[in-house]
Structures are given as C-alpha cells and as structure tokens.
Design a protein around this motif. Structure first.
Motif, PDB file in Angstrom:
ATOM      1  N   ASN A   6       0.816  -1.274   0.095  1.00  0.00           N
ATOM      2  CA  ASN A   6       0.038  -0.066   0.121  1.00  0.00           C
ATOM      3  C   ASN A   6       0.762   1.212  -0.051  1.00  0.00           C
ATOM      4  OD1 ASN A   6      -2.824  -0.832   0.158  1.00  0.00           O
ATOM      5  ND2 ASN A   6      -2.226  -1.643   2.250  1.00  0.00           N
ATOM      6  N   ASN A   7       1.391   1.605  -1.185  1.00  0.00           N
ATOM      7  CA  ASN A   7       2.061   2.692  -1.323  1.00  0.00           C
ATOM      8  C   ASN A   7       1.370   4.344  -1.844  1.00  0.00           C
ATOM      9  OD1 ASN A   7       4.947   4.278  -1.969  1.00  0.00           O
ATOM     10  ND2 ASN A   7       3.767   4.133  -3.968  1.00  0.00           N
ATOM     11  N   ALA A   8       0.360   3.971  -2.529  1.00  0.00           N
ATOM     12  CA  ALA A   8      -0.369   5.202  -3.162  1.00  0.00           C
ATOM     13  C   ALA A   8      -0.887   6.111  -1.984  1.00  0.00           C
ATOM     14  CB  ALA A   8      -1.588   4.729  -3.982  1.00  0.00           C
ATOM     15  N   GLY A   9      -0.601   7.407  -2.315  1.00  0.00           N
ATOM     16  CA  GLY A   9      -1.077   8.448  -1.259  1.00  0.00           C
ATOM     17  C   GLY A   9      -0.605   9.835  -1.808  1.00  0.00           C
ATOM     18  N   PHE A  10      -1.110  10.868  -1.351  1.00  0.00           N
ATOM     19  CA  PHE A  10      -0.527  12.017  -1.565  1.00  0.00           C
ATOM     20  C   PHE A  10      -0.761  13.099  -0.450  1.00  0.00           C
ATOM     21  CE2 PHE A  10      -5.199  12.628  -2.488  1.00  0.00           C
ATOM     22  CZ  PHE A  10      -5.573  13.981  -2.379  1.00  0.00           C
ATOM     23  N   GLY A  11      -0.156  14.091  -0.268  1.00  0.00           N
ATOM     24  CA  GLY A  11      -0.009  15.035   0.596  1.00  0.00           C
ATOM     25  C   GLY A  11      -0.614  16.532   0.228  1.00  0.00           C
ATOM     26  N   THR A  12      -1.314  17.289   1.029  1.00  0.00           N
ATOM     27  CA  THR A  12      -1.625  18.922   0.652  1.00  0.00           C
ATOM     28  C   THR A  12      -0.956  19.677   1.672  1.00  0.00           C
ATOM     29  OG1 THR A  12      -3.506  18.530   2.159  1.00  0.00           O
ATOM     30  CG2 THR A  12      -3.865  18.374  -0.341  1.00  0.00           C
TER      31      THR A  12
ATOM     32  N   MET B 238       0.440  20.728   7.098  1.00  0.00           N
ATOM     33  CA  MET B 238       0.032  19.415   6.341  1.00  0.00           C
ATOM     34  C   MET B 238      -0.495  18.340   7.394  1.00  0.00           C
ATOM     35  SD  MET B 238       3.544  18.338   4.246  1.00  0.00           S
ATOM     36  CE  MET B 238       2.868  17.237   3.088  1.00  0.00           C
ATOM     37  N   ALA B 239      -1.585  19.176   7.999  1.00  0.00           N
ATOM     38  CA  ALA B 239      -2.248  18.517   9.166  1.00  0.00           C
ATOM     39  C   ALA B 239      -2.891  17.299   8.968  1.00  0.00           C
ATOM     40  CB  ALA B 239      -3.355  19.567   9.878  1.00  0.00           C
ATOM     41  N   VAL B 240      -3.746  17.218   7.718  1.00  0.00           N
ATOM     42  CA  VAL B 240      -4.375  16.073   7.225  1.00  0.00           C
ATOM     43  C   VAL B 240      -3.333  15.121   6.905  1.00  0.00           C
ATOM     44  CG1 VAL B 240      -5.992  15.108   5.459  1.00  0.00           C
ATOM     45  CG2 VAL B 240      -6.458  17.391   6.415  1.00  0.00           C
ATOM     46  N   TYR B 241      -2.330  15.266   6.137  1.00  0.00           N
ATOM     47  CA  TYR B 241      -1.255  14.228   5.614  1.00  0.00           C
ATOM     48  C   TYR B 241      -0.871  13.542   6.880  1.00  0.00           C
ATOM     49  CZ  TYR B 241       2.707  12.394   3.418  1.00  0.00           C
ATOM     50  OH  TYR B 241       3.726  11.216   3.104  1.00  0.00           O
ATOM     51  N   GLY B 242      -0.359  14.450   7.874  1.00  0.00           N
ATOM     52  CA  GLY B 242       0.243  13.948   8.948  1.00  0.00           C
ATOM     53  C   GLY B 242      -0.629  12.940   9.823  1.00  0.00           C
ATOM     54  N   ALA B 243      -1.792  13.396   9.912  1.00  0.00           N
ATOM     55  CA  ALA B 243      -2.870  12.713  10.592  1.00  0.00           C
ATOM     56  C   ALA B 243      -3.252  11.247   9.785  1.00  0.00           C
ATOM     57  CB  ALA B 243      -4.145  13.342  10.832  1.00  0.00           C
ATOM     58  N   THR B 244      -3.094  11.213   8.598  1.00  0.00           N
ATOM     59  CA  THR B 244      -3.320   9.949   7.765  1.00  0.00           C
ATOM     60  C   THR B 244      -2.269   9.040   8.158  1.00  0.00           C
ATOM     61  OG1 THR B 244      -2.473  10.915   5.757  1.00  0.00           O
ATOM     62  CG2 THR B 244      -4.900  11.187   6.179  1.00  0.00           C
ATOM     63  N   LYS B 245      -1.043   9.365   7.954  1.00  0.00           N
ATOM     64  CA  LYS B 245       0.233   8.784   8.136  1.00  0.00           C
ATOM     65  C   LYS B 245       0.271   8.098   9.416  1.00  0.00           C
ATOM     66  CE  LYS B 245       1.441   8.608   4.007  1.00  0.00           C
ATOM     67  NZ  LYS B 245       1.370   7.358   3.102  1.00  0.00           N
ATOM     68  N   ALA B 246      -0.252   8.986  10.709  1.00  0.00           N
ATOM     69  CA  ALA B 246      -0.408   8.341  11.919  1.00  0.00           C
ATOM     70  C   ALA B 246      -1.261   7.119  12.081  1.00  0.00           C
ATOM     71  CB  ALA B 246      -0.589   9.417  12.807  1.00  0.00           C
TER      72      ALA B 246
ATOM     73  N   ASP C  70      -1.453  27.795  -0.208  1.00  0.00           N
ATOM     74  CA  ASP C  70      -2.331  26.621  -0.513  1.00  0.00           C
ATOM     75  C   ASP C  70      -1.774  25.871  -1.713  1.00  0.00           C
ATOM     76  OD1 ASP C  70      -4.406  24.584  -0.587  1.00  0.00           O
ATOM     77  OD2 ASP C  70      -5.979  26.159  -1.120  1.00  0.00           O
ATOM     78  N   THR C  71      -0.704  24.814  -1.562  1.00  0.00           N
ATOM     79  CA  THR C  71      -0.500  24.086  -2.602  1.00  0.00           C
ATOM     80  C   THR C  71      -0.628  22.685  -2.395  1.00  0.00           C
ATOM     81  OG1 THR C  71       2.025  24.314  -1.752  1.00  0.00           O
ATOM     82  CG2 THR C  71       1.488  25.685  -3.427  1.00  0.00           C
ATOM     83  N   SER C  72      -0.613  21.588  -3.305  1.00  0.00           N
ATOM     84  CA  SER C  72      -0.977  20.296  -2.946  1.00  0.00           C
ATOM     85  C   SER C  72      -0.169  19.479  -3.731  1.00  0.00           C
ATOM     86  CB  SER C  72      -2.735  20.308  -2.872  1.00  0.00           C
ATOM     87  OG  SER C  72      -2.991  20.464  -4.078  1.00  0.00           O
ATOM     88  N   ALA C  73      -0.410  18.231  -3.369  1.00  0.00           N
ATOM     89  CA  ALA C  73       0.281  17.257  -4.320  1.00  0.00           C
ATOM     90  C   ALA C  73      -0.635  15.960  -4.535  1.00  0.00           C
ATOM     91  CB  ALA C  73       1.668  16.843  -3.881  1.00  0.00           C
ATOM     92  N   ARG C  74      -0.360  15.246  -5.633  1.00  0.00           N
ATOM     93  CA  ARG C  74      -0.860  13.936  -5.727  1.00  0.00           C
ATOM     94  C   ARG C  74       0.241  13.128  -6.228  1.00  0.00           C
ATOM     95  NH1 ARG C  74      -6.836  12.711  -7.605  1.00  0.00           N
ATOM     96  NH2 ARG C  74      -5.896  10.853  -7.235  1.00  0.00           N
TER      97      ARG C  74
END
Length: 279
Positions: free
Chosen positions: A91-97, A153-161, A271-275
């Motif tokens: 499970n590698n797919a992911g992106f951050g904002t 990157m609050a959402v990204y960090g929380a998803t990785k936790a 406000d920049t983001s990545a996928r």
C-alpha cells in the motif's frame, strides 16, 4: 531469513514512479509476479515492459484512481475476473496537501483521506484472505510525519499516523501466520512528491532515495523476528524518536517552526497540494 517471493504475485499501488516503482523492481527481482496500479497507464506500461524483460516475470497493469470511494472493491473484482490471486500487497499510493487549513480545499482533503486511509484499509481487507493463504508480505508506506503533528500538512500527518497505528495492529494480529506485516516510514525522499507539491517547506534534512527506503523495508522483512514498523534512515529515526521526549505542545510548536510556520487567519496563507506516490 530471506523472504522467498518466488511464485507469488505482489499488488503494488502508486507503482508508476518513486517508492512504488522501486518496490516493483525488488519484488520482481525476487521472482514475484506483479500487479501494478496507478493512474498513469503509460508510466505503468513502461515499467511493466522493463520488468518483463529484466526479471522474466508476469506483470499486469491496472490504471485506476484509488482516491475515489469504491476503488478497492473495483480493483478486487477486476483481479478476480482476471484470475489473479495476490500473495503480497504494498500500500504505497498516497498524496499530501500543504498549506494553512483554513485555505484548504475540502474536496481535496476528502480525497486525501480516502486514498491515504480509506482505500488502504479497504484494499487490505479485500485481499487479506489471499494474503493469509500464502507466505508473502503486507507493506504500508507510512512516513516520519506519523510521529508528530505536522502544521501546514495537518491532514497528511494525521493520515500517516493512522497508517502506522493500523499496520502495527495488523502485525500483532498476523503473528503465527505466514504473513509478514510492516509499516516503513520514509523521511524526505527524492520522488515526485515535492515536485508536485511546489514547495520544499515540508522537506527536512537530507533526502534519501527510493532505493534507500525499499532497502530498509526488505532488510526488516528478511529478519527472523521482524518488527511491526521501521523508519528509513538513522537521522530520520533519531528525529522521530526524539519527539517522544517533548510534550505534545512542544512537539507541535517545534514542527511548526521547522516546517515554515504556516498559520491560519491569513498570516501566511499558502495553498499548494500534491498527488504523487506516497512519501
């Protein structure tokens, strides 16, 4: 003991570049057939052609956007129709904002949570009966972002936790089976992640290569008594472990300073983001 993957099939998400592509090369090098999944079909076909030639394995390609609800069930149905049984899952797919939360796009945040958490859980559940029937691996790509709050990157960090905690729990549940479960946490890694983000504010320290990260994962998977999670890179390990010495308040404020001091209320509205393939 080296993990024997010969005769198996590894499903790898986010396989079009970076860490996902490197996992594909390593699994193929150990004799495993592959199912490569990402949105960019041309990139997948290019990698598939390479691995069919260099490793002599079967490589199936599925172009899919895993950031939408129901994508995991659709992928499972597609592979079932093709008669493919999966013995390993990466499970590698992911992106951050990146940016102040009050300037974030709600729809993009929902997609981020769906891909990084929802689809990861759904894929793991869909394929766990097949994984338990073999002697392969369930690998998730977490992040050093999982070890402390990530302002900006609050959402990204929380998803990785979530990914880290989820995988460590599955590791314990899998004891006594032939399945090896591992969460690998990269730090800053030279992939397309930061190119697409459009900022280096979230990059801390020396960047590793995708090969470094996958080396770390396989060293752990090859251990007789592998651990549930591993951090790639000695400095990254020290930094992540060091956050345990801080109060939650100090950890959040320290991370904020290191990562550019992004704030709500227009003080530093970014406000920049990545996928891209997960870091």
């Amino acid at each position: 003991m080296t993990l024997d993957l010969r005769g198996g099939t590894a499903l790898i998400t986010g396989a079009s570049s970076g860490i996902g592509a490197e996992f594909a090369r390593r699994f193929a090098g150990r004799g495993s057939d592959l199912v490569l999944v990402a949105r960019r079909a041309d990139r997948l076909e290019e990698l598939a052609s390479e691995l069919r030639t260099t490793a002599g394995v079967r490589v199936d390609v599925v172009s899919a956007d895993l950031a939408v609800s129901g994508a995991a069930d659709a992928l499972h149905a597609e592979l079932t129709q093709r008669g493919i049984r999966v013995t390993s899952l990466v499970n590698n797919a992911g992106f951050g904002t990146h940016g102040a939360f009050d300037h974030s796009d709600p729809a993009r945040a929902t997609s981020e949570i769906q891909l990084n958490v929802g689809t990861l859980v759904e894929l793991s559940r869909a394929f766990i009966p097949q994984l338990l029937a073999g002697n392969g691996a369930l690998v998730t790509v977490a992040s050093t972002a999982a070890y402390q709050p990530i302002p900006g990157m609050a959402v990204y960090g929380a998803t990785k936790a979530f990914v880290l905690s989820f995988t460590e729990a599955l590791w314990a549940e899998a004891q006594g089976t032939g399945l090896r479960v591992l969460a690998v946490s990269p730090g800053s890694t030279r992939t397309e992640f930061f190119d697409v983000v459009g900022t280096d504010d979230a990059s801390v320290g020396r960047q590793q290569t995708a090969g470094d990260v996958v080396d770390t994962a396989f060293r752990e998977l090859d251990r007789n008594r592998s651990r549930p999670s591993v951090i790639s890179g000695r400095v990254n390990h020290l930094m992540a472990v060091g956050t345990r010495l801080l109060s939650r308040r100090a950890a959040a404020l320290t991370s904020a300073r290191v990562l550019g001091d992004v704030r709500m209320g227009g003080q530093r509205a970014v406000d920049t983001s990545a996928r891209a393939s997960a870091k």
